[in-house]
Write a protein that holds these residues in place. Sequence first.
Motif, mmCIF file in Angstrom:
data_model
loop_
_atom_site.group_PDB
_atom_site.id
_atom_site.type_symbol
_atom_site.label_atom_id
_atom_site.label_comp_id
_atom_site.label_asym_id
_atom_site.label_seq_id
_atom_site.Cartn_x
_atom_site.Cartn_y
_atom_site.Cartn_z
ATOM 1 N N PHE A 47 70.725 42.080 50.072
ATOM 2 C CA PHE A 47 70.411 43.489 49.842
ATOM 3 C C PHE A 47 69.428 44.014 50.874
ATOM 4 N N GLY A 48 69.129 43.211 51.888
ATOM 5 C CA GLY A 48 68.200 43.618 52.931
ATOM 6 C C GLY A 48 66.751 43.333 52.601
ATOM 7 N N ILE A 49 66.500 42.616 51.510
ATOM 8 C CA ILE A 49 65.145 42.328 51.055
ATOM 9 C C ILE A 49 64.483 41.321 51.985
ATOM 10 N N ILE A 50 63.251 41.603 52.355
ATOM 11 C CA ILE A 50 62.456 40.683 53.159
ATOM 12 C C ILE A 50 61.136 40.459 52.430
ATOM 13 N N ASN A 51 60.725 39.202 52.300
ATOM 14 C CA ASN A 51 59.462 38.875 51.658
ATOM 15 C C ASN A 51 58.346 38.948 52.701
ATOM 16 N N THR A 52 57.298 39.698 52.402
ATOM 17 C CA THR A 52 56.190 39.852 53.334
ATOM 18 C C THR A 52 54.888 39.414 52.674
ATOM 19 N N GLY A 53 53.904 39.135 53.465
ATOM 20 C CA GLY A 53 52.595 38.777 52.944
ATOM 21 C C GLY A 53 51.567 39.871 53.154
ATOM 22 N N ASN A 54 51.992 40.988 53.710
ATOM 23 C CA ASN A 54 51.074 42.079 54.031
ATOM 24 C C ASN A 54 51.390 43.293 53.166
ATOM 25 N N PRO A 55 50.454 43.752 52.335
ATOM 26 C CA PRO A 55 50.732 44.906 51.482
ATOM 27 C C PRO A 55 51.024 46.188 52.265
ATOM 28 N N LYS A 56 50.512 46.295 53.475
ATOM 29 C CA LYS A 56 50.738 47.513 54.258
ATOM 30 C C LYS A 56 52.175 47.623 54.765
ATOM 31 N N HIS A 57 52.924 46.522 54.688
ATOM 32 C CA HIS A 57 54.320 46.527 55.106
ATOM 33 C C HIS A 57 55.282 46.583 53.929
ATOM 34 N N ALA A 58 54.776 46.459 52.714
ATOM 35 C CA ALA A 58 55.617 46.325 51.531
ATOM 36 C C ALA A 58 56.085 47.669 50.983
ATOM 37 N N ASP A 59 57.252 47.623 50.365
ATOM 38 C CA ASP A 59 57.805 48.764 49.632
ATOM 39 C C ASP A 59 57.839 48.469 48.134
ATOM 40 N N ILE A 60 58.011 47.187 47.809
ATOM 41 C CA ILE A 60 58.144 46.743 46.427
ATOM 42 C C ILE A 60 57.061 45.710 46.148
ATOM 43 N N PHE A 61 56.333 45.926 45.057
ATOM 44 C CA PHE A 61 55.266 45.014 44.643
ATOM 45 C C PHE A 61 55.786 44.234 43.443
ATOM 46 N N LEU A 62 56.043 42.948 43.632
ATOM 47 C CA LEU A 62 56.602 42.092 42.597
ATOM 48 C C LEU A 62 55.479 41.201 42.064
ATOM 49 N N VAL A 63 55.157 41.346 40.778
ATOM 50 C CA VAL A 63 54.006 40.654 40.199
ATOM 51 C C VAL A 63 54.458 39.739 39.068
ATOM 52 N N THR A 64 53.945 38.507 39.091
ATOM 53 C CA THR A 64 54.156 37.557 38.000
ATOM 54 C C THR A 64 52.793 37.229 37.396
ATOM 55 N N GLY A 65 52.784 36.905 36.122
ATOM 56 C CA GLY A 65 51.548 36.508 35.462
ATOM 57 C C GLY A 65 50.813 37.671 34.822
ATOM 58 N N SER A 66 49.840 37.317 34.003
ATOM 59 C CA SER A 66 49.076 38.317 33.262
ATOM 60 C C SER A 66 47.796 38.698 34.001
ATOM 61 N N VAL A 67 47.172 39.743 33.525
ATOM 62 C CA VAL A 67 45.943 40.236 34.144
ATOM 63 C C VAL A 67 44.744 39.646 33.422
ATOM 64 N N ASN A 68 43.782 39.188 34.205
ATOM 65 C CA ASN A 68 42.514 38.749 33.637
ATOM 66 C C ASN A 68 41.392 39.387 34.441
ATOM 67 N N GLU A 69 40.165 39.115 34.057
ATOM 68 C CA GLU A 69 39.022 39.738 34.734
ATOM 69 C C GLU A 69 38.914 39.339 36.199
ATOM 70 N N GLN A 70 39.334 38.143 36.559
ATOM 71 C CA GLN A 70 39.213 37.686 37.940
ATOM 72 C C GLN A 70 40.204 38.355 38.877
ATOM 73 N N ASN A 71 41.371 38.729 38.375
ATOM 74 C CA ASN A 71 42.369 39.294 39.286
ATOM 75 C C ASN A 71 42.614 40.786 39.090
ATOM 76 N N ARG A 72 41.920 41.409 38.160
ATOM 77 C CA ARG A 72 42.128 42.838 37.889
ATOM 78 C C ARG A 72 41.878 43.687 39.138
ATOM 79 N N GLU A 73 40.738 43.497 39.786
ATOM 80 C CA GLU A 73 40.394 44.288 40.974
ATOM 81 C C GLU A 73 41.299 43.943 42.165
ATOM 82 N N ILE A 74 41.642 42.678 42.305
ATOM 83 C CA ILE A 74 42.529 42.268 43.400
ATOM 84 C C ILE A 74 43.893 42.908 43.237
#
Length: 148
Positions: free
Chosen positions: A38-65
Amino acid sequence: MSYLTKSPWILHYDASSCNGCDIEVLAALTPVYDVERFGIINTGNPKHADIFLVTGSVNEQNREILKNTYDQIPNPKVVIAVGICASSGGIFRECYNVMGGIDKVIPVDVWVPGCAARPESIIDGVVKALGILEEKRKAMKIPAGDTA
């Protein structure tokens, strides 16, 4: 998906999962499932991303990140919550340090159910996200090949 002229790039972030969904996300990128068709490319840079794919729950340590990473992705952007933990906190939701799903911190466009979510479901969610991304581009009056 012939309307896409730019390959959408995905940024995968593991908020605090057990790695079950992360393994399935990586499986979706392999030739067996081949989300790259589908033309999807995995990137490590948020400034290049179009889609933000998140796994896992939110806790106090990762909320701000999680919030900072989301803010760095240029508009239009789409967020995919993969797995039950990203949706509601999953089996960890009663833990003292778990706030719940990622929708407690950032808006979610596509929900992919499962524990762990299967690669087929993840690809289905990505395809839905591509349609939402195109709608957001049209709403912002951005040509399909340009970036914001």
